[in-house]
Design an enzyme around this catalytic site. Structure first.
Site, PDB file in Angstrom:
ATOM      1  N   LEU A  61      23.258 -11.696  21.227  1.00  0.00           N
ATOM      2  CA  LEU A  61      22.104 -11.042  21.843  1.00  0.00           C
ATOM      3  C   LEU A  61      22.356 -10.810  23.322  1.00  0.00           C
ATOM      4  O   LEU A  61      23.000 -11.615  23.987  1.00  0.00           O
ATOM      5  CB  LEU A  61      20.850 -11.906  21.699  1.00  0.00           C
ATOM      6  CG  LEU A  61      20.185 -12.009  20.334  1.00  0.00           C
ATOM      7  CD1 LEU A  61      18.952 -12.887  20.438  1.00  0.00           C
ATOM      8  CD2 LEU A  61      19.814 -10.650  19.789  1.00  0.00           C
ATOM      9  N   LYS A  62      21.824  -9.714  23.853  1.00  0.00           N
ATOM     10  CA  LYS A  62      21.868  -9.465  25.297  1.00  0.00           C
ATOM     11  C   LYS A  62      20.494  -9.781  25.855  1.00  0.00           C
ATOM     12  O   LYS A  62      19.554  -9.007  25.698  1.00  0.00           O
ATOM     13  CB  LYS A  62      22.248  -8.006  25.575  1.00  0.00           C
ATOM     14  CG  LYS A  62      22.198  -7.630  27.056  1.00  0.00           C
ATOM     15  CD  LYS A  62      23.294  -8.327  27.835  1.00  0.00           C
ATOM     16  CE  LYS A  62      23.290  -7.876  29.307  1.00  0.00           C
ATOM     17  NZ  LYS A  62      22.190  -8.492  30.081  1.00  0.00           N
ATOM     18  N   HIS A  63      20.368 -10.962  26.465  1.00  0.00           N
ATOM     19  CA  HIS A  63      19.119 -11.309  27.141  1.00  0.00           C
ATOM     20  C   HIS A  63      19.017 -10.474  28.418  1.00  0.00           C
ATOM     21  O   HIS A  63      20.018 -10.174  29.062  1.00  0.00           O
ATOM     22  CB  HIS A  63      19.072 -12.794  27.471  1.00  0.00           C
ATOM     23  CG  HIS A  63      18.958 -13.676  26.268  1.00  0.00           C
ATOM     24  ND1 HIS A  63      17.794 -14.344  25.946  1.00  0.00           N
ATOM     25  CD2 HIS A  63      19.856 -13.981  25.295  1.00  0.00           C
ATOM     26  CE1 HIS A  63      17.985 -15.036  24.838  1.00  0.00           C
ATOM     27  NE2 HIS A  63      19.236 -14.831  24.424  1.00  0.00           N
TER      28      HIS A  63
END
Length: 1137
Positions: free
Chosen positions: A182-184
């Site tokens: 995931l790309k926070h």
């Protein structure tokens, strides 16, 4: 044994008791107060640009070979303060430090004292002009070590589709595994221990790093409870002993808005780096998870795809969700298709929210899956011992209570963290003089560093990197600061500094990658790049030891990635996949604010339509978003008038608007993704003085420019529209001469539209407004805009003009090879300058009589700086759909003469020095006026000496006119293929189907009609040519069967599938073939439809989906069935739609 191995060996223990850990010394920290800045000399802010010359400047070819005598331009001081005055001021500063050393001590309640920055150390640092007196000679050495860094930034040379294809190929062959995380949505934060320092992407010692230290410190309290202080101290010692750096995504609501204000303030570890032995070594993801579970640090959600079926399903799942995906459905879909799913210790939905920025997919070793399974087995999720404890005021409460200035907030945050985690504030406050530049060192640090002997292999490689970047004039700066952690070790022959390598443009990374391919021994150019530098004198004995150690082959210096990395170029295969629900907030709303408020709604519409075109957004979503964004523009302009909404708090307005818009319909809700649960940030937003934005995140985000255009559909300029021909060029490119030729040509561009021209040199006032007025007055004419259009601001005006007047625009550019950072080569620049200096009586006074003609052309040349030729042409095609190239130079010409090349390079260096100090000030003014006069004279001499060469390399003007006219005519009549420069062409997936050849289906129907009276009677009054223009067998639909059902067919993408047609069913409203699907590579293709079929006809008002009811209608006697015996086999391909 490496640090990862040590961690893995000790996983069953709560925390290992490392033998090398040392107890912290008793420390006391003092705030130091200086006299007001008026009493001391302020240290100058330091920024080295690639245009500054070395003390031993790089010589051009002619300087070395004795040709035209080159010159090296040196930066002139911005102050005339004498050395004695400087010494006096420094003495005052040193005395002030000594006098104030006893002030403002801070201790923790535990009584633990902190390290004292000695009065003697500070007196030496500020009292003796130590760097100025430090001379470089044969006994001077330097030792440099990377202190903090993030992964190298690699730009894929291939298109996104090519990268995806290669990834699937590698996984399918068992060569690699695809890792997805995931790309926070936050900011890069790096931590190297309390002495190593805390860093943001390009800086340290500011509110960004203070917030990061606070949040990381709070993580320890949440995880370890009453043991937190002890574990914080042990963690710091561990990082120091092993010289490691932890990189994190810092997600918080106090540092400005991204796609959604997070519900909590947190960090997620994204990289761990060992920095102690040569080139930085990055941990693999299994090693990161083991390390983080050992220390109870937050980890990201990670998925592994190790089979062809899973990896193709992943890309299909993303394509199905890319326009509507939010965290819940995305994570659910990936959990279902992945081979291994490792949930993050911070749940994105709970701590950040539903708006998901994107996914990062990269290729890792095929062994990564086994390594991950072992780590998960040996490293269970750690407990959270601080859940029920009172942890004191939160980040938002502290920022809200300290709203005076940035420094006050920093102090409050660090005091709350406590001395067990942050015992030393010197990175933030230095000498506490009240001067924000007091940490900055003199600019000569870099030159002395590069001139000194390297003390080890790492230093040699870092010097090599910096020399290359300066030689090639990369857009980067090298900022140096005093290292207050070493203040007690400083002496006249032993100096310590911190260096920040700040890369200003992604083009630098692309250019550096090319250099690495030419020089494989180069170290990578990292993002977030901080280096500790030590300048020292070595006696003969120490120098001999250094020389001996440098002759030894460095052990392990070539390894940069962890255990599960790949060795070749495939190790850098990575792709970022963002979601439209995030991009509409950040790219379209936030980044469009300045255009909306400064240039108006029409320019804003042009901006957001272009962005969606670049992304390949589906036509339906473009219509929905256009409607919503037009309404947003009216709403926010009506509320704010001419005062622009701040980008850092744009969600205060946007979230409320989006929530109300989403409530109107389910379609709107899907478009928005998620809205509501609003978090108010105005009361606790961190104060960033001077509007500084560490991440650069509030500036215009751009898609990467295309690399290789490919043919696409034909464009045509309708005859009922106007046409604007404009010139992104440089004076001397022959645009005015070309316009005169086009005006006098009989028949214009081959149609009946009149041709008009406006010459910029003859127009007073705002030129482009005059063009717009003329286009509005004569909407169906062809306008030749005879003025250089060198930048994106002008291009946006032309786009806006086209939108308002229903005109099309065609850029005409001089053809040139360009350089890595400029679309025009030095050869082209030389010809342009030569042409200008041959002019007489030019309307714009830019001719042989102009004293600064060379400077003016250099100014235009630098307006294009930062774009390669491909990027330049690609952006123009993206904006305007076409491009005309005007021939300039002969392809078989001889190289540019060395004297010409040298004089141009000298001019570029002088221009960089002039512009860095004086901006756009005319060259006849400022501190370099004399140098400009000398250079302009030499420029004329060199160019005129080479007249024969400069005339011989140009293509004949008549040929250039003919080529341009031919291209313009082709565009006007539609005989032109628009280069396709979009990096993504996959778009949003709705369903999976087997596409069948229509002609074969029609032929089969004709055969059935000839042999079966019932079929003939059914078909005789139906126009099957019109109604049957495509044929497919639907396998799964996103709405009916779910995303993962559709994605599961990714393994069959583009594969040939045999389809048996077994029967024809028809009623008075519809008709379809019953089908039986075959196998691909031994695997049966199974449709999710209960009745697999091929719809061939529906009556008016009947949807194709209703053909599913034919079996039911047959059982009721309301449909007819014609069996095909034997079945007819047709071959098609599996595709996504």
């Amino acid at each position: 044994m490496s640090a990862p191995q040590r961690i893995l060996c000790a996983l069953t223990a709560t925390l290992p008791s490392y033998s090398f850990l040392t107890f912290k010394k008793s420390r006391t920290f003092f705030f130091l107060s200086f006299p007001p800045p008026s009493y001391i000399a302020l240290a100058r802010s330091l920024t080295f640009t690639s245009s500054f010359s070395h003390s031993h400047p790089i010589m051009s070819h002619n300087q070395r070979s004795g040709g035209h005598r080159g010159q090296s331009w040196e930066e002139k001081s911005k102050t005339s303060m004498s050395s004695s005055a400087t010494s006096s001021a420094s003495a005052v500063a040193a005395e002030a430090v000594s006098n104030k050393i006893g002030g403002l001590g801070i201790t923790e309640n535990s009584g633990q004292a902190a390290t004292q920055i000695s009065s003697a150390g500070l007196s030496k640092l500020f009292g003796g002009n130590m760097l100025e007196n430090f001379t470089v000679d044969n006994s001077t050495y330097t030792h440099a070590q990377v202190r903090a860094t993030f992964y190298p930034k690699f730009e894929n040379e291939k298109s996104d589709q090519e990268v995806r294809t290669r990834m699937i190929e590698m996984v399918s062959k068992g060569l690699a595994t695809l890792e997805v995380s995931l790309k926070h949505s936050g900011s890069l934060f790096m931590y190297a221990g309390h002495e190593g320092g805390a860093y943001a992407k390009n800086s340290f010692g500011n509110v960004y790093t203070a917030v990061g230290v606070f949040v990381l410190g709070r993580i320890f309290h949440e995880a370890w409870g009453t043991q937190a202080a002890k574990k914080q101290s042990e963690f710091n010692d561990f990082l120091e002993s092993n010289r490691m750096c932890i990189s994190m995504e810092l997600v918080t609501a106090v540092l400005g808005d991204h796609g959604q204000r997070p519900r909590e303030d947190y960090v997620v570890v994204t990289a761990i780096t060992e920095l102690g032995n040569g080139k930085p070594k990055f941990y693999s993801t299994p090693e990161i998870i083991a390390f983080c579970r050992n220390w109870r640090l937050p980890t990201n959600h990670v998925w592994l795809f190790s089979t062809r079926k899973s990896v193709t399903s992943f890309f299909a799942a993303y394509d199905a969700l890319c326009e509507e995906g939010t965290a819940t459905p995305v994570c659910k879909a990936l959990d279902e298709v992945a081979d291994i799913s490792i949930p993050g210790s911070k749940d994105h939905i709970k701590v950040q929210g539903e708006i998901l920025e994107g996914l990062v997919a990269r290729i890792v070793s095929q062994e990564s899956s086994k390594h991950m399974e072992k780590v998960l087995k040996e490293s269970p999720l750690p407990p959270t011992e601080g859940a029920g404890l009172d942890l004191g005021p939160s980040l938002r409460e502290i920022c809200a209570a300290n709203r005076t200035d940035e420094k006050q907030q920093i102090k409050a945050l660090l005091q709350t963290v406590g001395t067990s985690f942050c015992p030393d504030y010197s990175d933030w406050f230095g000498d506490e003089a009240g001067d924000t530049h007091s940490r900055n060192a003199d600019k000569s640090v870099l030159s002395k560093f590069l001139q000194s002997h390297p003390a080890d292999y790492s230093t040699t490689k870092l010097q090599e990197m910096m020399r290359l970047m300066r030689e090639k004039r990369f857009p980067a700066t090298f900022k140096c600061y005093h290292n207050f952690h070493k203040v007690n070790s400083i002496s006249s022959d032993n100096l310590f500094y911190k260096m920040v390598i700040h890369v200003h443009s992604d083009s630098a990374f692309r250019r550096y990658q090319k250099e690495m391919r030419l020089k494989p021994g180069l170290w990578p150019l990292y993002r977030g790049f901080f280096v500790d530098i030590n300048l020292f004198k070595a006696n003969k004995e120490r120098a001999a030891k250094i020389a001996k150690s440098n002759t030894m082959v460095e052990n392990g210096s070539s390894s940069t990635l962890g255990k599960d990395a790949l060795a070749d170029e495939d190790a850098n295969l990575m792709i970022k996949l963002k979601f439209l629900t995030y991009k509409l907030r950040t790219f379209l709303i936030r980044n469009g604010l300045s255009i909306l408020f400064k240039e108006g709604p029409a320019a804003y519409k042009t901006y957001y339509l272009r962005q969606m075109k670049i992304w390949g957004t589906s036509a339906g979503k473009q219509r929905e978003l256009s409607k919503m964004l037009d309404e947003w523009a009216v709403y926010i302009r009506r509320k704010y008038g001419n005062k622009q909404l701040s980008q850092s708090i744009y969600l205060s307005e946007a979230e409320t608007f989006l929530e109300q818009y989403a409530k109107r319909s389910p379609q709107n809700q899907a478009l928005i993704g998620s809205a509501g649960n609003f978090v108010r940030a105005e009361d606790f937003l961190a104060i960033v003085e001077g509007g500084r934005d560490e991440e650069g995140d509030l500036e215009m985000e751009r898609e990467i420019a295309p690399l290789s255009p490919s043919p696409s559909v034909k464009d045509i300029v309708p005859k009922k529209e106007g046409l604007i021909v404009f010139f992104p060029g440089i004076p001397g490119c022959a645009k005015s001469a070309l316009c005169k030729e086009l005006l006098t040509l009989p028949g214009g561009l081959g149609d009946d539209r009149p041709v008009n021209s406006l010459m910029g040199d003859l127009i007073k006032g705002k030129y482009w407004q005059k063009v717009a007025d003329e286009c509005k007055r004569k909407p169906y004419s062809i306008m030749l805009a005879d003025k250089n259009a060198p930048n994106e601001g002008v291009w946006r005006q032309i786009e806006d003009m086209c939108h308002r007047t229903r005109a099309s625009a065609v850029p005409v550019v001089p053809d040139s090879e360009g350089t890595d950072t400029n679309p025009f080569s030095l050869d082209a620049l030389a010809v342009f300058m030569f042409r200008v200096l041959l002019r007489v009586n030019h309307p714009g006074n830019l001719d042989k009589g102009s004293p600064n003609a060379g400077y003016v052309l250099l100014m235009f040349y630098h307006l294009y700086e930062g774009k390669s030729r491909n990027e330049f042409e690609g952006e123009l095609v993206e904006r305007f759909g076409s491009l005309v190239k005007m021939p300039l130079l002969k392809s078989d010409r001889s190289p540019l003469p060395d004297p010409v090349k040298s004089i141009l390079e000298e001019g570029i260096n002088l221009y960089n020095l002039h512009s860095s100090q004086h901006g756009r000030l005319d060259s006849t003014k400022g501190s370099y006026a004399k140098e400009w006069v000398k250079w302009e004279k030499q420029l004329r001499e060199v160019l005129f000496v080479n007249t024969e060469y400069l005339n011989s390399v140009q293509v004949p003007f008549e040929f250039a006119v003919k080529q341009v006219l031919e291209q313009l005519k082709n565009i006007a009549k539609g005989d032109y293929s628009t280069p396709d420069t979009e990096k993504r062409k996959f778009g949003a997936i709705v369903f999976a189907a087997v596409s069948l050849p229509v002609t074969e289906i029609r032929t089969l129907l004709d055969h059935l009609a000839e042999n079966n009276p019932k079929v003939n009677a059914f078909l005789k009054d139906k126009d099957m040519v019109r109604s049957l223009n495509r044929a497919h067998v639907t396998l799964a639909h996103k709405r009916s069967h779910g995303v993962t059902a559709v994605a599961g067919y990714g393994v069959f993408l583009h594969q040939e599938v045999p389809v048996n047609l077994t029967a024809l069913l028809f009623s008075d409203k519809m008709a379809a073939f019953e089908v039986c699907l075959g196998s691909v590579n031994g695997e049966k293709v199974v449709s999710k439809n209960q009745w697999p079929h091929l719809t061939i006809w529906t009556g008016e008002g009947v949807t194709a989906k209703e053909a599913n009811t034919l079996p039911q209608l047959l059982s009721e006697g309301k449909a007819t069935q014609i069996e095909l015996n034997p079945p007819v086999t047709v071959h098609g391909t599996m595709e996504f739609y």
